[in-house]
Design an enzyme around this catalytic site. Structure first.
Site, PDB file in Angstrom:
ATOM      1  N   GLU A 112      35.992 -26.695  46.447  1.00  0.00           N
ATOM      2  CA  GLU A 112      35.579 -25.555  45.789  1.00  0.00           C
ATOM      3  C   GLU A 112      36.525 -24.483  45.595  1.00  0.00           C
ATOM      4  OE1 GLU A 112      33.090 -23.961  49.035  1.00  0.00           O
ATOM      5  OE2 GLU A 112      32.038 -26.031  49.320  1.00  0.00           O
ATOM      6  N   LYS A 114      38.263 -20.865  45.781  1.00  0.00           N
ATOM      7  CA  LYS A 114      38.115 -19.642  46.766  1.00  0.00           C
ATOM      8  C   LYS A 114      37.695 -18.488  46.174  1.00  0.00           C
ATOM      9  CE  LYS A 114      41.044 -18.865  51.078  1.00  0.00           C
ATOM     10  NZ  LYS A 114      41.267 -17.057  50.848  1.00  0.00           N
ATOM     11  N   ASP A 116      37.396 -14.441  45.660  1.00  0.00           N
ATOM     12  CA  ASP A 116      37.975 -13.327  46.314  1.00  0.00           C
ATOM     13  C   ASP A 116      37.168 -12.126  46.390  1.00  0.00           C
ATOM     14  OD1 ASP A 116      40.284 -12.336  47.478  1.00  0.00           O
ATOM     15  OD2 ASP A 116      41.290 -11.706  45.442  1.00  0.00           O
ATOM     16  N   TYR A 224      28.741 -20.661  50.469  1.00  0.00           N
ATOM     17  CA  TYR A 224      29.465 -21.940  50.357  1.00  0.00           C
ATOM     18  C   TYR A 224      29.231 -22.761  51.930  1.00  0.00           C
ATOM     19  CZ  TYR A 224      32.730 -18.256  52.499  1.00  0.00           C
ATOM     20  OH  TYR A 224      33.198 -17.551  53.055  1.00  0.00           O
ATOM     21  N   LYS A 311      46.513 -22.174  47.658  1.00  0.00           N
ATOM     22  CA  LYS A 311      46.429 -20.757  46.855  1.00  0.00           C
ATOM     23  C   LYS A 311      47.094 -20.950  45.648  1.00  0.00           C
ATOM     24  CE  LYS A 311      45.374 -17.237  48.957  1.00  0.00           C
ATOM     25  NZ  LYS A 311      45.819 -16.150  49.733  1.00  0.00           N
ATOM     26  N   CYS A 405      61.798  18.085  42.139  1.00  0.00           N
ATOM     27  CA  CYS A 405      60.479  17.780  41.491  1.00  0.00           C
ATOM     28  C   CYS A 405      60.873  17.807  40.123  1.00  0.00           C
ATOM     29  CB  CYS A 405      59.573  18.843  41.876  1.00  0.00           C
ATOM     30  SG  CYS A 405      57.898  18.710  40.742  1.00  0.00           S
ATOM     31  N   CYS A 408      58.726  20.965  38.297  1.00  0.00           N
ATOM     32  CA  CYS A 408      58.854  22.492  38.634  1.00  0.00           C
ATOM     33  C   CYS A 408      60.313  22.561  39.109  1.00  0.00           C
ATOM     34  CB  CYS A 408      57.991  22.877  39.389  1.00  0.00           C
ATOM     35  SG  CYS A 408      57.952  22.198  40.934  1.00  0.00           S
ATOM     36  N   CYS A 423      56.245  17.291  46.566  1.00  0.00           N
ATOM     37  CA  CYS A 423      56.775  18.568  46.077  1.00  0.00           C
ATOM     38  C   CYS A 423      55.880  19.824  46.716  1.00  0.00           C
ATOM     39  CB  CYS A 423      56.570  18.736  44.588  1.00  0.00           C
ATOM     40  SG  CYS A 423      56.795  20.361  43.954  1.00  0.00           S
ATOM     41  N   CYS A 429      53.207  24.495  40.624  1.00  0.00           N
ATOM     42  CA  CYS A 429      53.876  22.977  39.920  1.00  0.00           C
ATOM     43  C   CYS A 429      52.588  22.589  39.270  1.00  0.00           C
ATOM     44  CB  CYS A 429      54.043  21.941  41.147  1.00  0.00           C
ATOM     45  SG  CYS A 429      54.432  20.569  40.552  1.00  0.00           S
TER      46      CYS A 429
HETATM   47  S1  IVH Z   1      34.868 -22.141  54.013  1.00  0.00           S
HETATM   48  C1  IVH Z   1      36.170 -22.044  58.658  1.00  0.00           C
HETATM   49  N1  IVH Z   1      34.691 -21.697  51.126  1.00  0.00           N
HETATM   50  O1  IVH Z   1      38.191 -17.580  52.511  1.00  0.00           O
HETATM   51  C2  IVH Z   1      36.176 -21.088  57.325  1.00  0.00           C
HETATM   52  N2  IVH Z   1      35.826 -20.181  52.353  1.00  0.00           N
HETATM   53  O2  IVH Z   1      40.186 -18.041  54.815  1.00  0.00           O
HETATM   54  C3  IVH Z   1      35.420 -21.958  56.338  1.00  0.00           C
HETATM   55  N3  IVH Z   1      36.294 -18.099  51.127  1.00  0.00           N
HETATM   56  O3  IVH Z   1      36.928 -15.728  55.184  1.00  0.00           O
HETATM   57  C4  IVH Z   1      35.399 -20.976  55.292  1.00  0.00           C
HETATM   58  N4  IVH Z   1      35.837 -18.912  49.109  1.00  0.00           N
HETATM   59  O4  IVH Z   1      35.739 -15.590  53.282  1.00  0.00           O
HETATM   60  C5  IVH Z   1      35.134 -21.210  52.408  1.00  0.00           C
HETATM   61  N5  IVH Z   1      34.460 -21.593  48.839  1.00  0.00           N
HETATM   62  C6  IVH Z   1      34.998 -21.135  49.911  1.00  0.00           C
HETATM   63  C7  IVH Z   1      35.650 -19.650  50.126  1.00  0.00           C
HETATM   64  C8  IVH Z   1      36.040 -19.214  51.274  1.00  0.00           C
HETATM   65  C9  IVH Z   1      36.516 -17.892  50.086  1.00  0.00           C
HETATM   66  C10 IVH Z   1      37.036 -17.144  52.087  1.00  0.00           C
HETATM   67  C11 IVH Z   1      36.232 -16.896  53.310  1.00  0.00           C
HETATM   68  C12 IVH Z   1      36.707 -17.208  54.618  1.00  0.00           C
HETATM   69  C13 IVH Z   1      38.443 -17.191  53.969  1.00  0.00           C
HETATM   70  C14 IVH Z   1      38.906 -18.133  54.821  1.00  0.00           C
END
Ligand code: IVH
Length: 500
Positions: A112, A114, A116, A224, A311, A405, A408, A423, A429
């Site tokens: 999946e 990740k 943000d 998720y 990441k 500054c 001024c 400043c 200023c």
């Molecule tokens: S699974 C045991 N799936 O990433 C933790 N987390 O570092 C299982 N996050 O706090 C988490 N997308 O907020 C999972 N597809 C995804 C995610 C996800 C973002 C975040 C989540 C968690 C952090 C884990």
């Protein structure tokens, strides 16, 4: 008063103010680094002088993110985090460990993205949304049910059938990029400080007291994870399908992979395609699909052994430093700015980057004409991450921080232990006067539509205003010929001054 006590009181007040600005108003007045430095200084002073600790000290909040204003709820199952890596070799090692523990190579992964944003746990009873709690410190979080209920894609009542009497889903709340851009466009028009990035905006928004404002922000959430005492599915993949049928918003970016090579292909393909998604993503989460295998793999003290996150590298480019200029903010804070040879980064042309404060220039060991590396990790303003020292001319001189500054010429001050220079000439200023007045006339304050920033600039230059009260004594002839239109560029200049 004892000087240490005085410093403790002052730092407590300042950090509480900054926290308030950040969590309540979404305004980030100083960098994370500068904030952490102040917090660490306070922690140290308190450790050395326990009797001086103030009852409202920001260091008293365990974990830092559990705010007082919401009810605190203990998670039934702790919300852990994932172990992170940037290395493909680590993924191969992860795969090997799993094969060994499961004693098989016949298992599947689900990949999946990740997302943000802000992690959330939502409990349903009898098919009805009961409670939504933030991750907080992982053990306990804030009850933000009223705010979560404003998210249109979040089912208040479940669809379909076969859902267990009690279930918990976990997901990520986010501010879609389109909403983020729309909010900032409006803020620009109203001379309000811009939101720094969608992630901070998401968590700031969800911690607002007024859910009516949250509702206007068009927040969204991807689910998720499913937790339930009843055995309703055998695999994560199946859980995602079930949750989709019950009405949850599941991103359709997930995919089943039969081996680590397929995982690598998923990563490769999404590292490019992710820029077309409606939200920020910062990596890929790789999960063992079979739930019994997940149980067998279990957890370390911090992370599940059945999942890992890979990441994405932030996009990085190098460009030449043309020079450093210094901006003076509304409160007199000096922000050094790197002026750069224009370069394209993550789809936008970058000409400037904030250097935050003098410590940052020292950290980078910045010299004239340096080739600097820039990154943009979801921020509007890119970061200078490091300097390419090999590309430095042998006779290049180090960048020397200013003492006066730039506006001024008043001698700058820097309070011991603080990162920023100030400043102190707050009355005379020009940018400080301009900042105060534009704040005063902005839409959320007096909303004086007929008075633009350019006009105020003209009035300050002519020494006709020094203070807000001077606006009320202006005559027609003084204003005549000074009523300029404020361009978008002017507004950006003034507003970015505040967020740098
Ligand atoms: S699974 C045991 N799936 O990433 C933790 N987390 O570092 C299982 N996050 O706090 C988490 N997308 O907020 C999972 N597809 C995804 C995610 C996800 C973002 C975040 C989540 C968690 C952090 C884990």
């Amino acid at each position: 008063m004892n000087p240490t006590l005085e410093t403790i009181i002052q730092l407590t007040k300042e950090l509480n103010y900054l926290n308030y600005q950040y969590y309540k108003k979404d305004i980030k007045e100083i960098s994370d680094q500068a904030f952490d430095f102040k917090l660490k200084t306070l922690e140290q002073l308190e450790r050395d002088n326990p009797s001086f600790v103030q009852p409202d000290s920001p260091t008293l909040r365990v974990g830092g993110f559990v705010s007082k204003k919401f009810k605190t709820v203990v998670h039934q199952t702790p919300m852990l985090s994932l172990s992170n890596t940037y290395s493909k070799q680590d993924l191969i090692d992860f795969d090997e460990r799993i094969k060994k523990i499961l004693d098989s190579s016949e298992f599947e992964y689900v990949c999946e993205l990740k997302f943000d944003g802000l992690a959330i746990s939502i409990t349903y009873e009898d098919g009805k949304l009961l409670r939504a709690v933030t991750r907080g410190d992982g053990i306990k979080g804030d009850d933000i049910t009223a705010n979560v209920k404003t998210i249109k894609s979040m089912p208040l009542v479940l669809f379909g059938e076969n859902w267990p009497k009690k279930l918990e889903v976990r997901g990520e709340i986010f501010l879609p990029l389109s909403s983020f851009e729309a909010i900032n466009k409006k803020r620009l028009e109203n001379n309000e400080p811009l939101l720094a990035n969608p992630r901070n905006a998401a968590s700031g928004t969800m911690k607002m007291q007024d859910s009516a404002i949250v509702a206007q922000r068009n927040m969204d959430c991807y689910i998720y994870g499913l937790l339930s005492d009843s055995n309703i599915s055998n695999s994560h993949y199946e859980s995602l399908k079930l949750m989709k049928n019950w009405g949850f918003n599941i991103s359709n970016t997930y995919s089943k992979c039969s081996n680590i090579d397929e995982v690598m292909m998923y990563i490769e393909s999404w590292s490019k395609k992710r820029s077309h998604l409606p939200l920020e993503t910062d990596g890929v989460v790789i999960k063992v699909n079979d739930l019994r295998s997940q149980d067998k793999l279990g957890f370390t003290s911090k992370f599940p052994r059945w999942a890992i996150s890979f990441k994405f590298e932030s996009e990085s480019v190098q460009t030449r430093l043309k020079g450093v200029t210094y901006q003076v903010g509304r409160t007199g804070t000096i922000t050094p700015v790197a002026n750069l040879e224009p370069i394209t980064l993550a789809g936008t042309i970058v000409k400037r980057a904030s250097l935050h404060n003098a410590n940052e220039i020292v950290r980078l060991n910045l010299h004239e004409n340096d080739l600097v590396a820039l990154e943009k990790g979801g921020e509007i303003i890119p970061k200078v991450t490091h300097v390419n020292i090999e590309a430095r001319r042998f006779d290049a001189l180090p960048i020397e921080y200013i003492h006066e500054c730039p506006e001024c010429k008043t001698a700058l001050i820097r309070i011991d232990g603080e990162a920023n220079h100030y400043c102190p000439n707050e009355r005379e200023c020009p940018p400080q006067i301009l900042g105060r007045i534009s704040h005063f006339i902005s839409r959320n304050a007096l909303n004086i539509e007929s008075l633009g920033i350019k006009t105020v600039q003209g009035l300050i230059q002519k020494k006709l205003v020094e203070d807000i009260s001077d606006l009320y004594h202006l005559t027609f002839s003084q204003l005549n010929g000074l009523m300029f239109e404020t361009t978008e560029e002017d507004k950006t200049k003034i507003i970015t001054k505040e967020i740098c």
